[in-house]
Scaffold this active site. Structure first.
Site, PDB file in Angstrom:
ATOM      1  N   ASP A   8      35.828  42.529  45.125  1.00  0.00           N
ATOM      2  CA  ASP A   8      34.491  43.009  45.463  1.00  0.00           C
ATOM      3  C   ASP A   8      33.531  42.408  44.435  1.00  0.00           C
ATOM      4  OD1 ASP A   8      34.916  44.511  43.179  1.00  0.00           O
ATOM      5  OD2 ASP A   8      34.657  46.465  44.122  1.00  0.00           O
ATOM      6  N   HIS A  98      61.322  44.078  39.385  1.00  0.00           N
ATOM      7  CA  HIS A  98      61.877  45.329  39.947  1.00  0.00           C
ATOM      8  C   HIS A  98      61.296  45.701  41.303  1.00  0.00           C
ATOM      9  CE1 HIS A  98      63.486  47.201  35.944  1.00  0.00           C
ATOM     10  NE2 HIS A  98      63.686  45.888  35.997  1.00  0.00           N
ATOM     11  N   HIS A 133      67.414  46.945  43.057  1.00  0.00           N
ATOM     12  CA  HIS A 133      65.971  47.054  43.317  1.00  0.00           C
ATOM     13  C   HIS A 133      65.653  46.828  44.795  1.00  0.00           C
ATOM     14  CE1 HIS A 133      65.405  47.445  39.086  1.00  0.00           C
ATOM     15  NE2 HIS A 133      65.973  46.268  38.849  1.00  0.00           N
TER      16      HIS A 133
HETATM   17  C1  RB5 Z   1      32.679  49.365  42.242  1.00  0.00           C
HETATM   18  O1  RB5 Z   1      31.648  49.955  41.508  1.00  0.00           O
HETATM   19  C2  RB5 Z   1      34.010  49.990  41.846  1.00  0.00           C
HETATM   20  O2  RB5 Z   1      34.054  51.311  42.248  1.00  0.00           O
HETATM   21  C3  RB5 Z   1      35.161  49.217  42.436  1.00  0.00           C
HETATM   22  O3  RB5 Z   1      35.068  47.891  42.037  1.00  0.00           O
HETATM   23  C4  RB5 Z   1      36.542  49.674  42.012  1.00  0.00           C
HETATM   24  O4  RB5 Z   1      36.637  49.824  40.638  1.00  0.00           O
HETATM   25  C5  RB5 Z   1      37.122  50.804  42.749  1.00  0.00           C
HETATM   26  O5  RB5 Z   1      38.297  51.159  42.578  1.00  0.00           O
END
Ligand code: RB5
Length: 149
Positions: A8, A98, A133
């Protein structure tokens, strides 16, 4: 070896560093986004990378968000995906040996660049040990089967 990558906005800078690192080693990559710093939601990128891996278009995946947590939870909803959040090199080693983890998740806000790249190298260079495993991983697949429609 071909690696699918996704992030993201919070993970974008580290994802780009990982891509540079892999390309410098001659490793083929598929960048599934995000491509800009505009705020976005991580689930779709987790899905794209997970599908690259389960379809065997890519051998392994790397996902980055702020913590590595949200994006790994999303990826783990795809049957056959074993995504591991790693913030240390021991876990990077163990999740391959594992757990046969097929996606590494990193937290841009958690690990520094040097450690992150060490984790990436260990993740990509460690082989699954199999044996006992495999039985444990089969148990995970059984849970997926029980809850799949
Ligand atoms: C974004 O602000 C943040 O929440 C996202 O990148 C992440 O850390 C969520 O798990």
């Amino acid at each position: 070896m071909k690696i699918a990558l996704g992030s993201d906005h919070a993970g974008l800078p580290l994802k780009n560093e990982v891509i540079k690192h892999l390309e410098a080693k001659g490793i083929e990559i598929k960048d599934c986004g995000t491509y800009t710093e505009q705020s976005c939601d991580y689930a779709g990128f987790a899905l794209s990378v997970a599908e690259e891996v389960v379809s065997k278009n890519c051998d392994l995946g790397i996902l980055v968000c702020g913590t590595g947590i949200g994006i790994s939870i999303a990826a783990n909803k795809v049957p056959g995906i074993r995504a591991a959040v790693c913030g240390d090199t021991f876990s990077a080693h163990a999740c391959r040996e594992h757990n046969n983890a097929n996606i590494l998740a990193l937290g841009q806000r958690v690990v520094g660049l040097g450690l992150a790249l060490d984790i990436v190298d260990i993740f990509l260079n460690t082989k699954f040990e199999g044996g006992r495993h495999q039985r444990r991983i089969d148990g995970i697949a059984e849970i997926e089967k029980k809850y799949s429609k």
